[in-house]
Design an enzyme around this catalytic site. Structure first.
Site, PDB file in Angstrom:
ATOM      1  N   SER A  48       0.836  -1.198   0.000  1.00  0.00           N
ATOM      2  CA  SER A  48       0.000   0.000   0.000  1.00  0.00           C
ATOM      3  C   SER A  48       0.877   1.256   0.000  1.00  0.00           C
ATOM      4  O   SER A  48       1.724   1.416  -0.879  1.00  0.00           O
ATOM      5  CB  SER A  48      -0.954  -0.047   1.192  1.00  0.00           C
ATOM      6  OG  SER A  48      -1.939   0.946   1.106  1.00  0.00           O
TER       7      SER A  48
ATOM      8  N   ASP B 132      -9.126  -6.260  -4.248  1.00  0.00           N
ATOM      9  CA  ASP B 132      -8.656  -5.044  -3.581  1.00  0.00           C
ATOM     10  C   ASP B 132      -9.446  -3.838  -4.083  1.00  0.00           C
ATOM     11  O   ASP B 132      -9.372  -3.477  -5.254  1.00  0.00           O
ATOM     12  CB  ASP B 132      -7.160  -4.866  -3.852  1.00  0.00           C
ATOM     13  CG  ASP B 132      -6.522  -3.780  -3.000  1.00  0.00           C
ATOM     14  OD1 ASP B 132      -7.260  -2.959  -2.414  1.00  0.00           O
ATOM     15  OD2 ASP B 132      -5.279  -3.762  -2.913  1.00  0.00           O
TER      16      ASP B 132
ATOM     17  N   HIS C 250      -7.342  -5.721   0.135  1.00  0.00           N
ATOM     18  CA  HIS C 250      -6.191  -4.847   0.384  1.00  0.00           C
ATOM     19  C   HIS C 250      -5.269  -5.432   1.439  1.00  0.00           C
ATOM     20  O   HIS C 250      -4.064  -5.167   1.430  1.00  0.00           O
ATOM     21  CB  HIS C 250      -6.688  -3.463   0.810  1.00  0.00           C
ATOM     22  CG  HIS C 250      -5.667  -2.386   0.688  1.00  0.00           C
ATOM     23  ND1 HIS C 250      -5.111  -2.004  -0.522  1.00  0.00           N
ATOM     24  CD2 HIS C 250      -5.078  -1.589   1.626  1.00  0.00           C
ATOM     25  CE1 HIS C 250      -4.244  -1.035  -0.335  1.00  0.00           C
ATOM     26  NE2 HIS C 250      -4.188  -0.771   0.965  1.00  0.00           N
TER      27      HIS C 250
END
Length: 271
Positions: free
Chosen positions: A96, A222, A250
């Site tokens: 991320s 995601d 995610h």
């Protein structure tokens, strides 16, 4: 054992495990480095790697400082850690926001990155990132206190695959974990989400200058970093390998750790 390092006025808390070639793991916004301990640290240590995890500015044992910071600042922090703790160059793995910091380091300081693995990454902003980041900032700025049930539900919808919620017992476990998130984002977490909105190049094509061997791992379900954004990165980085993990959102490195660990170990230990 947690240690600290001073990088020109910025203090980072970090931990080391194992021995061998160094690999630095870079966590996403709002999460401390210890999240890697559950699955990735044991697998990488077992593969013969020296693993370094740390708290980025604003979380855990690393203070945010009196002012805000940008993606460039987080990049510089990572550069200092790789150089002074890992003895760079090192393998760098991020997820991320951590993936964006890692690829920014590989782009601007290729001398510090041996191999690059980026999970749930992107090379540009979009409506989802902007909305989610601004929502976290607004929660802090307005002092909104979310009930545990709300934190759990929103966290699940944003970060998990529907596959993780199919089984009632597994779903209850996930909701209990997500419900333990802070009721209101801290000032440091707010600063991280503000930093997430910075540092994008004018075009994704800028990442074509990355020279480190690169693995891009996207997660099929995601919502915050959809697979097409990872595919864009894999297409522009020369020789990059793209893997899409099924039934993962995610938080895919936590939802499907065996598959993610297999990909990381194969990539980082390849001849």
């Amino acid at each position: 054992m947690t240690q600290t390092i001073d990088l020109g006025g910025t203090t980072l808390a970090y931990e080391e495990f194992g021995s061998g070639e160094p690999v630095v793991l870079v966590m996403g916004a709002g999460s401390p480095g210890r999240v890697w301990r559950a699955h990735q640290v044991p697998a990488l240590v077992a593969a013969g790697l020296r693993v370094i995890i740390f708290d980025a500015r604003g979380v855990g044992g690393s203070p945010a400082g009196p002012e805000g910071f940008t993606l460039d600042d987080l990049r510089d922090d990572l550069a200092g850690l790789v150089a002074k703790v890992a003895g760079g160059p090192a393998h760098v793995v991020g997820t991320s926001l951590g993936a964006r910091v890692a690829q920014h380091l590989a782009l601007t300081r290729p001398d510090l990155v041996r191999r690059l693995a980026v999970l749930a990454t992107r090379g540009r902003t979009d409506a989802a990132l902007s909305a989610f980041s601004h929502a976290q900032i607004a929660l802090h700025d307005h002092g909104v206190v979310l009930p545990e049930e709300v934190r759990a539900a929103l966290g699940a919808l944003a970060n998990l695959s529907p596959a993780s919620l199919r089984e009632e017992i597994e779903a209850e476990d996930w909701l209990a974990i997500l419900g333990m998130a802070p009721a209101t984002p801290s000032a440091g977490v707010r600063a991280q989400f503000a930093a997430a909105l910075t540092g994008f190049p004018a075009s994704v094509s800028a990442f074509a200058a990355i020279t480190a061997p690169t693995l891009v791992v996207s997660f099929a379900d995601d919502r915050l970093s959809p697979p097409y954004l990872g595919e864009e990165m894999a297409q522009v980085i020369p020789g990059a390998r793209l893997e899409v993990v099924a039934d993962a959102g995610h938080f895919g490195y936590l939802e499907r750790p065996a598959e993610v660990n297999r990909l990381l170990v194969e990539f980082l230990t390849a001849p």
